[in-house]
Design an enzyme around this catalytic site. Sequence first.
Site, PDB file in Angstrom:
ATOM      1  CG  HIS A   1      -1.940  -1.018   0.514  1.00 24.86           C
ATOM      2  ND1 HIS A   1      -2.544  -2.409   1.099  1.00 24.86           N
ATOM      3  CD2 HIS A   1      -3.356  -1.046   0.143  1.00 24.86           C
ATOM      4  CE1 HIS A   1      -3.096  -2.902   0.576  1.00 24.86           C
ATOM      5  NE2 HIS A   1      -3.658  -2.397  -0.078  1.00 24.86           N
TER       6      HIS A   1
ATOM      7  CD  GLU B   1      -9.198  -8.230  -2.631  1.00 24.49           C
ATOM      8  OE1 GLU B   1      -7.901  -7.564  -3.014  1.00 24.49           O
ATOM      9  OE2 GLU B   1      -9.952  -8.182  -1.241  1.00 24.49           O
TER      10      GLU B   1
ATOM     11  CG  ASP C   1      -4.865  -8.123  -1.282  1.00 18.90           C
ATOM     12  OD1 ASP C   1      -4.170  -8.514  -0.801  1.00 18.90           O
ATOM     13  OD2 ASP C   1      -5.857  -7.485  -1.221  1.00 18.90           O
TER      14      ASP C   1
ATOM     15  CB  CYS D   1     -10.455  -2.412  -9.334  1.00 19.02           C
ATOM     16  SG  CYS D   1     -10.409  -3.866  -7.987  1.00 19.02           S
TER      17      CYS D   1
HETATM   18  C1  PEP Z   1      -6.232  -5.605  -5.161  1.00 22.87           C
HETATM   19  O1  PEP Z   1      -6.336  -5.899  -4.305  1.00 22.87           O
HETATM   20  O2  PEP Z   1      -5.693  -5.936  -6.278  1.00 22.87           O
HETATM   21  C2  PEP Z   1      -7.189  -4.199  -4.910  1.00 22.87           C
HETATM   22  C3  PEP Z   1      -7.354  -3.499  -5.687  1.00 22.87           C
HETATM   23  O3  PEP Z   1      -7.378  -3.724  -3.578  1.00 22.87           O
HETATM   24  P1  PEP Z   1      -5.921  -3.648  -2.483  1.00 22.87           P
HETATM   25  O4  PEP Z   1      -4.854  -2.822  -3.478  1.00 22.87           O
HETATM   26  O5  PEP Z   1      -6.521  -2.743  -1.515  1.00 22.87           O
HETATM   27  O6  PEP Z   1      -5.624  -4.543  -1.315  1.00 22.87           O
HETATM   28 MG    MG Z   2      -6.663  -6.052  -2.217  1.00 23.41          MG
END
Ligand code: PEP
Ligand code: MG
Length: 589
Positions: free
Chosen positions: A214, A455, A479, A526
């Site tokens: 993140h 995910e 994920d 996404c």
């Molecule tokens: C993902 O896991 O690809 C996602 C879009 O969610 P995050 O990156 O917020 O875990």
């Molecule tokens: Mg995710």
Amino acid sequence: MPARSSADTASGTSVLPGAVLALRGKGVARGYAIGRAVVMGAAALEVAHYRIAPGDVAAESARLVEALRVAREDLQHLADGLPADAPRELGALLHVHGLLLADPELVEQTLALIAQRHYNAEWALTTQGQILGEQFAAMEDEYLRERGSDVRQVIERVLNVLSGSPALLPLASSPDGDEPLVVVAHDISPADMIRLRGGRFSAFVTDLGGATSHTAIVARSMGLPAIVALGNARMLVRDGDMLIVDGETGALVVNPSPAVLAEYRARRQAYARERAELELLRDEPAVTLDGIAITLNANIELPDEAPLARNSGAQGIGLFRSEFLFMGRQELPDEEEQYQAYASVVRVMDGRPVTIRTLDAGADKALDGEATVATNPALGQRAIRYCLARPEMFRTQLRAILRASAHGPVKLLLPMVAHLHEVHAARAALDLARAELDARGQAYAHDIPLGAMVEVPAIAIAIEPFAQELDFLSIGTNDLIQYTLAIDRADEAVAHLYDPCHPAVLRLVADTIAACRAAGKGVSVCGEMAGDVSFTRLLLGLGLRSFSMHPSQILAVKQEVLRADTTRLAPWAQQVIASDDPAAMLAEG
Ligand code: PEP
Ligand code: MG
């Protein structure tokens, strides 16, 4: 601090001609930055926050008092050992720090936080440090303002004693002037990055982290170049060093020669030109050569990014990571605050759909004050699991999202779903939230689509019932890769194994797209894969028609879409998926 020299041979470290030192990490947010280093102390960022039992107040207070004593003794020791020719200011500074450690504003107020709020010693200390820091920052007198950094430094010292770790680099005060600054940290939490927004910071570099940690995602959303997984940059870089951050290759150049500096200034300019050319595509519709319209949506973390998303040419918000509203604060946002936040995004998007993901807390997005005892937090009570375990909190969010839907099209997205019963439980919570709003006479849209993130490999493997049950699915490749390959996405020690091209990952993505299309349900990607132009053609060939990504990537992906012919890409994509070495086929194009 370890001695540095141009003969440094640590792994990932090299000496470029004309540069004192070059470190190699992973470039995770594009672009170039040139600025002065601000080395962040680690202890203040990594401090554990938890509440102690009332019966432990005396012991915790004693722990703090003892740590303060040890820290004072250390300072005295340092002062006694100063060589005769040391600058006089150094002795004076150590003396000032010793006085600060005994200052009642620090000591008594921290003890009060332990006694009254039952904070652990580290949490109490950083909280009181923040309060004092803000008081100093507000002072008119420049000299006094500067003392805020002394408070930070002594707190850092005590935190190190409390943690039993050796003294770390002091949290430096910012170099003077208007030069851009580069944050150099061992690791930095998304919440801390968010706090640094809007200042003079032009890049982030960290010792830890992976491409889809993140930290990396937030850096991209802040539009700042970033390098992670540098290994030991925080130990090798000094405050005030001139740094070049090359977010393209992951190189961090320390104290470059004028020639290297000139070369990078030219690269920075060329990059800006490339971006300007892409700008020309902003108002072009995203349609392939064979006439297929593609939806390009934006991912956002906070409401104030919505204008950026809209101006980037996004057709909607494909992922609003609502958890960022909850992070970096002690109290949860109440329904009204959340409603205002969601509604503001809906209004900015002015009729374009906004997909709000319910709270994805846990793992590397822990909320303040929530200590976790889980050995593997990524496999623990995260996301939908976290929400279903806190029904009141979950319904508060659902009511806020429902109310925002009165202002424009909203879609609801559930993170980390693995079981159908989680979808059923979320639906029941949604029905209850609707009933509560009905009882209050508050407006909301009655046809809000419900979707889930794909995910967790389990849902991708057995996707059909989810495609039947839900209105849409959104593939979170970050994920999905983490859980398919058993690679902690934030752990740089295994970052080299984090492979979006692994055949297992690509097959799960392909199967999910195919199953959703067969069921007539919308599907998008996404995760970071959606904004990576090296995957655009493959995803189009697999039948994907909706992408959601960081706004800064939209135009580059649009350029790929405009050049693509899905009739030619479809058979090629099937060959890539069937291949044992998809990466090689992708590289060949
Ligand atoms: C993902 O896991 O690809 C996602 C879009 O969610 P995050 O990156 O917020 O875990
Ligand atoms: Mg995710």
